[in-house]
Design a protein around this motif. Structure first.
Motif, short mmCIF file in Angstrom:
data_model
loop_
_atom_site.label_atom_id
_atom_site.label_comp_id
_atom_site.label_asym_id
_atom_site.label_seq_id
_atom_site.Cartn_x
_atom_site.Cartn_y
_atom_site.Cartn_z
N PHE A 1 -2.73 -2.37 1.33
CA PHE A 1 -3.66 -3.32 0.45
C PHE A 1 -2.71 -4.78 0.54
N GLU A 2 -3.51 -5.73 0.62
CA GLU A 2 -3.10 -7.29 0.57
C GLU A 2 -3.80 -7.85 -0.73
N SER A 3 -2.98 -8.34 -1.51
CA SER A 3 -3.58 -9.17 -2.70
C SER A 3 -3.86 -10.67 -2.01
N ILE B 1 -6.59 -2.82 4.91
CA ILE B 1 -6.36 -2.75 6.28
C ILE B 1 -6.49 -1.21 6.78
N LEU B 2 -7.14 -0.93 7.45
CA LEU B 2 -7.26 0.48 8.09
C LEU B 2 -6.54 0.69 9.27
N SER C 1 2.19 -9.03 -3.11
CA SER C 1 0.95 -9.23 -2.35
C SER C 1 0.63 -7.85 -1.69
N PHE C 2 1.57 -6.93 -1.50
CA PHE C 2 1.45 -5.94 -0.52
C PHE C 2 1.75 -4.29 -1.18
N LEU C 3 0.99 -3.53 -0.97
CA LEU C 3 1.32 -2.12 -1.32
C LEU C 3 0.81 -1.32 -0.07
N ILE C 4 1.86 -0.58 0.47
CA ILE C 4 1.52 0.03 1.72
C ILE C 4 1.58 1.73 1.66
#
Length: 233
Positions: free
Chosen positions: A146-148, A156-157, A187-190
């Motif tokens: 996920f990108e905030s 993003i898949l 900004s990023f959840l991976i």
């Protein structure tokens, strides 16, 4: 482990079911009750996955009791009478066993519960997000990160599809913390499943290079320690 309760006013029937339950490792007897009122009080305080429920009981019979419950555990009716069978199955009971209950018949009934739970565990986790006026179902195992982006979150898949939704990345982080997702940056959840390489400043997921934020070093270090401990050769 499946938490069970026996609800029956016959001591010998309770004793027999207790003995049957003790022979199956995945069953745990958490309580017994002699009537529906006692059973209801237990259900308010203890987690119960499976009820062995007698039908003929004083004041409130087993069928009436099950109908009265808002949250219904899986139920196996136990009774000496055949005439309640149809109504029992209409209440979506797992099974309807006639007394006296042999272990063979008991095991056959319990095996239905175990098989159903096994099937449910195989169903893939997913989230539902709203994007472009549609509710989108996204399988978590297909999700890279996920990108905030301001008031939006870009998803993003693995197949490189990108989905934009109104959401907060912090809310997603809280709901997915036990699903293998790691916050590495404001900004990023991976999805840690897709990590292919990393150093102190960045993580690579497939072909994407993502920065590790200073304020999220602790989460990143915890991830690296866990990742390394379980996979270091």
């Amino acid at each position: 482990m499946i938490n069970c309760i026996i609800i029956d006013d016959e001591p010998l029937a309770v004793k027999l079911l207790e003995n049957h339950i003790s022979k199956i490792d995945s069953l745990k007897l958490v309580a017994t009750a002699k009537n529906a009122i006692e059973a209801y009080q237990i259900l308010q305080t203890k987690p119960v996955d499976l009820m062995f429920l007698d039908i003929e009981m004083p004041n409130l019979n087993g069928i009436e009791f099950l109908k009265s419950l808002h949250q219904k555990p899986k139920t196996i009716f136990t009774t000496a009478y055949r005439e309640f069978a149809i109504e029992g199955f209409e209440l979506e009971a797992v099974d309807y066993i006639l007394k006296p209950i042999t272990f063979e018949r008991f095991f056959k009934s319990v095996e239905r519960v175990l098989r159903n739970i096994s099937y449910n565990e195989q169903v893939e986790d997913f989230i539902i997000v709203k994007s472009n006026g549609l509710n989108r179902k996204i399988i978590l195992s297909d999700l890279l990160y996920f990108e905030s982006q301001g008031n939006d979150v870009k998803i993003i898949l693995e197949n490189e599809e990108k989905i934009v939704t109104k959401n907060k990345i912090t809310d997603l982080e809280n709901s997915l913390a036990d699903k293998g997702f790691v916050r590495i940056h404001r900004s990023f959840l991976i999805n840690s499943k897709y990590v292919t390489a990393f150093n102190n400043n960045e993580i690579i997921l497939n072909k994407y290079n993502l920065p590790v934020g200073r304020s999220h070093k602790k989460e990143f270090e915890d991830f690296v320690a866990k990742f390394s401990a379980s996979r270091l050769l």
